[in-house]
Design an enzyme around this catalytic site. Sequence first.
Site, short mmCIF file in Angstrom:
data_model
loop_
_atom_site.label_atom_id
_atom_site.label_comp_id
_atom_site.label_asym_id
_atom_site.label_seq_id
_atom_site.Cartn_x
_atom_site.Cartn_y
_atom_site.Cartn_z
N ASP A 40 0.86 -1.19 0.00
CA ASP A 40 0.00 0.00 0.00
C ASP A 40 0.89 1.23 0.00
O ASP A 40 2.07 1.17 0.36
CB ASP A 40 -0.91 0.03 1.25
CG ASP A 40 -2.17 0.86 1.05
OD1 ASP A 40 -3.24 0.26 0.83
OD2 ASP A 40 -2.07 2.10 1.10
N TYR A 161 -12.91 7.39 -14.33
CA TYR A 161 -12.91 6.15 -13.53
C TYR A 161 -13.47 5.00 -14.36
O TYR A 161 -12.92 3.90 -14.42
CB TYR A 161 -13.73 6.38 -12.26
CG TYR A 161 -13.82 5.21 -11.31
CD1 TYR A 161 -12.79 4.92 -10.43
CD2 TYR A 161 -14.96 4.39 -11.27
CE1 TYR A 161 -12.88 3.86 -9.54
CE2 TYR A 161 -15.06 3.33 -10.38
CZ TYR A 161 -14.02 3.07 -9.51
OH TYR A 161 -14.11 2.01 -8.64
N LYS A 165 -11.62 1.56 -15.52
CA LYS A 165 -12.09 0.24 -15.09
C LYS A 165 -12.47 -0.64 -16.29
O LYS A 165 -12.28 -1.85 -16.25
CB LYS A 165 -13.25 0.38 -14.11
CG LYS A 165 -12.86 1.03 -12.77
CD LYS A 165 -11.84 0.19 -12.00
CE LYS A 165 -11.59 0.69 -10.59
NZ LYS A 165 -10.60 -0.11 -9.85
N ILE A 194 -19.80 -1.21 -1.99
CA ILE A 194 -19.33 -1.95 -0.81
C ILE A 194 -18.98 -0.97 0.31
O ILE A 194 -18.44 0.11 0.04
CB ILE A 194 -18.08 -2.80 -1.16
CG1 ILE A 194 -18.25 -3.56 -2.49
CG2 ILE A 194 -17.75 -3.75 -0.01
CD1 ILE A 194 -19.31 -4.62 -2.53
#
Length: 269
Positions: A40, A161, A165, A194
């Site tokens: 990360d 975005y 994707k 989510i």
Amino acid sequence: MTDFSSVEGKVAIVTGAADGLGKAIALCYAENGMKVIVSDINADKGLGVVQDIITGGGEAVFFKTDVSLEEDVRGLIDFAVTTYGRLDGIVNNAGISADSRPIHEYSIEEFDKITAIDLKGVFMGMKFGIEAILKSKSPGGFVINVASLAGIMGNSAMAIYTSSKHGVVGLTKSAALDYAAYNITVNAICPGTIRTSIWRDAPEEVVQQYANILSPNGRLGDPKEVAHVALFLASDLARYISGSAIPVDAGAHVGKVTPTKWSHPEILN
Ligand SMILES: NC(=O)c1ccc[n+]([C@@H]2O[C@H](COP(=O)([O-])OP(=O)(O)OC[C@H]3O[C@@H](n4cnc5c(N)ncnc54)[C@H](O)[C@@H]3O)[C@@H](O)[C@H]2O)c1
């Protein structure tokens, strides 16, 4: 009973693993006996995830990586191979969202910033990760790219975005064919909505309003519900699945829910 023990001992990198979906995947992998390289840009949180794994009896190490930088991604793969002597899989999960705007209001700089992480970062994770998996002669090699519903559907006010994707899903499908004969499966997971850090500070009633709009079953997904799919794809139970973009979205990708009055609601009593 279905047996996931084929993942035991597999060495896997998870990017963006300090939080959210990446953290859930790293924890789930370690709980099931995998050796996890937690990666990360946020070292404090990433080291915290490694500590949680070790405290729980699992095996993990941390490597700080900005997935948009070639030298960092190369360094990550080298670190994994140096530490564990091999690499079986990589989960390219790190990603950021963009502000919601129509295309003409986005700047070129925003396009470059989002695509550098969300698309080029995944490409580099695949390129260097797959090289290492091939050299490891892994019998159960896997690549999992965390795309999005935005990888298979259009989205208003999210063109950068969404295009990144879609690109991730394109990389996934092409690579699945490139490596089908070499024991590497390549799949994408396409989460719906989510409950991760993006919702952390939102009041519960606001979260519920969004869940009603975005999720056919009226609730946000739990990160574990994505992690369980990533576990299955890493296991030898999924060796015949490749090139798939798997929605984890309570059905949101198939259409809209229209309110319907049942003639016989008493069936539920
Ligand atoms: N949460 C959702 O509803 C949802 C839906 C669809 C797709 N996704 C995708 O799932 C992935 C994870 O999202 P999340 O919700 O867990 O986000 P999150 O913000 O909770 O976690 C993302 C992690 O990635 C790290 N990160 C950010 N930029 C990075 C970089 N340049 N290099 C390395 N690490 C970096 C962050 O530090 C963080 O730990 C993303 O690719 C996102 O696009 C999430």
